[in-house]
Design an enzyme around this catalytic site. Structure first.
Site, PDB file in Angstrom:
ATOM      1  N   GLU A 103      31.817  13.723  77.759  1.00 35.27           N
ATOM      2  CA  GLU A 103      31.474  12.310  77.631  1.00 35.27           C
ATOM      3  C   GLU A 103      32.624  11.534  76.996  1.00 35.27           C
ATOM      4  O   GLU A 103      33.405  12.101  76.234  1.00 35.27           O
ATOM      5  CB  GLU A 103      30.232  12.159  76.737  1.00 35.27           C
ATOM      6  CG  GLU A 103      28.937  11.928  77.492  1.00 35.27           C
ATOM      7  CD  GLU A 103      28.835  10.526  78.082  1.00 35.27           C
ATOM      8  OE1 GLU A 103      29.870   9.847  78.301  1.00 35.27           O
ATOM      9  OE2 GLU A 103      27.702  10.106  78.328  1.00 35.27           O
ATOM     10  N   ASP A 104      32.699  10.236  77.286  1.00 33.30           N
ATOM     11  CA  ASP A 104      33.678   9.385  76.619  1.00 33.30           C
ATOM     12  C   ASP A 104      33.229   9.058  75.200  1.00 33.30           C
ATOM     13  O   ASP A 104      33.977   9.181  74.251  1.00 33.30           O
ATOM     14  CB  ASP A 104      33.929   8.092  77.416  1.00 33.30           C
ATOM     15  CG  ASP A 104      32.651   7.356  77.791  1.00 33.30           C
ATOM     16  OD1 ASP A 104      31.538   7.886  77.553  1.00 33.30           O
ATOM     17  OD2 ASP A 104      32.755   6.244  78.344  1.00 33.30           O
ATOM     18  N   ASP A 107      27.000   7.040  71.615  1.00 28.42           N
ATOM     19  CA  ASP A 107      26.666   5.845  70.838  1.00 28.42           C
ATOM     20  C   ASP A 107      25.274   6.065  70.239  1.00 28.42           C
ATOM     21  O   ASP A 107      25.146   6.692  69.197  1.00 28.42           O
ATOM     22  CB  ASP A 107      26.750   4.648  71.790  1.00 28.42           C
ATOM     23  CG  ASP A 107      26.573   3.311  71.110  1.00 28.42           C
ATOM     24  OD1 ASP A 107      26.619   3.243  69.879  1.00 28.42           O
ATOM     25  OD2 ASP A 107      26.368   2.299  71.808  1.00 28.42           O
ATOM     26  N   PHE A 156      32.595  -2.394  69.120  1.00 29.53           N
ATOM     27  CA  PHE A 156      32.796  -2.211  70.557  1.00 29.53           C
ATOM     28  C   PHE A 156      34.232  -1.769  70.826  1.00 29.53           C
ATOM     29  O   PHE A 156      35.189  -2.392  70.373  1.00 29.53           O
ATOM     30  CB  PHE A 156      32.492  -3.514  71.316  1.00 29.53           C
ATOM     31  CG  PHE A 156      32.493  -3.292  72.790  1.00 29.53           C
ATOM     32  CD1 PHE A 156      31.391  -2.711  73.416  1.00 29.53           C
ATOM     33  CD2 PHE A 156      33.609  -3.615  73.547  1.00 29.53           C
ATOM     34  CE1 PHE A 156      31.406  -2.461  74.787  1.00 29.53           C
ATOM     35  CE2 PHE A 156      33.624  -3.371  74.920  1.00 29.53           C
ATOM     36  CZ  PHE A 156      32.530  -2.798  75.541  1.00 29.53           C
ATOM     37  N   ARG A 169      39.409   0.025  81.638  1.00 26.69           N
ATOM     38  CA  ARG A 169      39.376   1.500  81.643  1.00 26.69           C
ATOM     39  C   ARG A 169      40.779   2.090  81.770  1.00 26.69           C
ATOM     40  O   ARG A 169      41.031   3.220  81.385  1.00 26.69           O
ATOM     41  CB  ARG A 169      38.556   2.020  82.832  1.00 26.69           C
ATOM     42  CG  ARG A 169      37.091   1.669  82.791  1.00 26.69           C
ATOM     43  CD  ARG A 169      36.338   2.478  83.837  1.00 26.69           C
ATOM     44  NE  ARG A 169      35.005   1.981  84.123  1.00 26.69           N
ATOM     45  CZ  ARG A 169      33.919   2.264  83.415  1.00 26.69           C
ATOM     46  NH1 ARG A 169      34.008   3.027  82.350  1.00 26.69           N
ATOM     47  NH2 ARG A 169      32.744   1.773  83.758  1.00 26.69           N
TER      48      ARG A 169
HETATM   49  P1  IMP Z   1      24.554   5.967  74.428  1.00 27.67           P
HETATM   50  O1  IMP Z   1      24.006   4.822  73.616  1.00 27.67           O
HETATM   51  O2  IMP Z   1      24.958   7.130  73.565  1.00 27.67           O
HETATM   52  O3  IMP Z   1      23.568   6.362  75.497  1.00 27.67           O
HETATM   53  O4  IMP Z   1      25.876   5.439  75.108  1.00 27.67           O
HETATM   54  C1  IMP Z   1      25.881   5.241  76.458  1.00 27.67           C
HETATM   55  C2  IMP Z   1      27.116   4.681  77.037  1.00 27.67           C
HETATM   56  O5  IMP Z   1      27.359   3.392  76.504  1.00 27.67           O
HETATM   57  C3  IMP Z   1      28.413   5.432  76.827  1.00 27.67           C
HETATM   58  O6  IMP Z   1      28.575   6.548  77.651  1.00 27.67           O
HETATM   59  C4  IMP Z   1      29.395   4.332  77.186  1.00 27.67           C
HETATM   60  O7  IMP Z   1      29.555   4.277  78.582  1.00 27.67           O
HETATM   61  C5  IMP Z   1      28.713   3.093  76.675  1.00 27.67           C
HETATM   62  N1  IMP Z   1      29.290   2.673  75.395  1.00 27.67           N
HETATM   63  C6  IMP Z   1      28.817   2.910  74.151  1.00 27.67           C
HETATM   64  N2  IMP Z   1      29.611   2.371  73.221  1.00 27.67           N
HETATM   65  C7  IMP Z   1      30.610   1.767  73.892  1.00 27.67           C
HETATM   66  C8  IMP Z   1      31.785   1.030  73.474  1.00 27.67           C
HETATM   67  O8  IMP Z   1      32.063   0.808  72.287  1.00 27.67           O
HETATM   68  N3  IMP Z   1      32.594   0.566  74.470  1.00 27.67           N
HETATM   69  C9  IMP Z   1      32.339   0.788  75.797  1.00 27.67           C
HETATM   70  N4  IMP Z   1      31.272   1.477  76.223  1.00 27.67           N
HETATM   71  C10 IMP Z   1      30.416   1.971  75.277  1.00 27.67           C
HETATM   72 MG    MG Z   2      29.743   6.960  79.490  1.00 30.50          MG
END
Ligand code: IMP
Ligand code: MG
Length: 179
Positions: A103-104, A107, A156, A169
């Site tokens: 995963e990148d 969050d 962010f 990206r």
């Molecule tokens: P989750 O809240 O862990 O499900 O995060 C889901 C997705 O939100 C990540 O895989 C990212 O694609 C996107 N995301 C969360 N935080 C950021 C950020 O700071 N910048 C850009 N994308 C984000």
């Molecule tokens: Mg992602």
């Protein structure tokens, strides 16, 4: 070093320079090679955000491995829980395999939790999680990131795979929102 970029209507300042990202990925790669020595894991990269991290990480892997890509689709479910997530694109059998989800960023952790519950249905031997970034203060689930690049604050972020409305990206460094 205080480089800023304008992406669409917003300004971002450099937060993690590409050199540090590269170094950290080398360390993670070494750790995976050690931990999974004797295994032949399948790396499952979560599109779109993880594409650059996956590409750079996989180049550090010296044990036999496969790499594949999935995408999460969320759609309005008819269940009381509202949104349901579905894993799209997994053609390989992962039964009995060691899986590394790439995963990148983690969050809230919602995405990783959905992926884990979907993948577990296919009865892998083990699932590890590799994420370049983690926002500990946003995390809503008790999940363990086995291979983590950096813990980051609840701001962010953009670049190196992470997007703002689809843009940014392609940036080599990771940036944080200024205004
Ligand atoms: P989750 O809240 O862990 O499900 O995060 C889901 C997705 O939100 C990540 O895989 C990212 O694609 C996107 N995301 C969360 N935080 C950021 C950020 O700071 N910048 C850009 N994308 C984000
Ligand atoms: Mg992602």
């Amino acid at each position: 070093m205080n480089k800023t970029v304008k992406i669409r209507d917003k300004e971002f300042a450099i937060y993690i320079p590409s050199g540090r990202i590269e170094e950290r990925i080398k360390e993670i790669g070494r750790q995976i090679n050690e931990d999974l020595d004797g295994e032949s894991p399948i790396f499952i990269s979560v599109l779109n955000g993880a594409f650059l991290f996956t590409a750079d990480l996989i180049k550090q892997i010296t044990i036999p491995c496969e790499v594949t890509f999935i995408r999460m689709s969320s759609y309005e479910g008819i269940t009381s829980t509202g949104n349901m997530n579905q894993v799209l694109g997994l053609k390989e059998s992962i039964e009995g395999r060691v899986v590394v989800v790439v995963e990148d960023i983690v969050d809230t952790g919602n995405t990783v939790v959905s992926i884990l519950s979907e993948l577990k249905k296919h009865r892998p031997a083990e699932i590890k999680i590799a994420s370049l970034l983690l926002k500990p203060k946003a995390l809503k689930h008790n999940i363990q990131v086995d291979y983590l690049g950096f813990e980051v604050p609840n701001n962010f972020l953009l670049g190196y795979g992470l997007d703002y409305n689809g843009f940014g990206r392609n940036l080599n460094d990771i940036y944080t929102l200024v205004s």
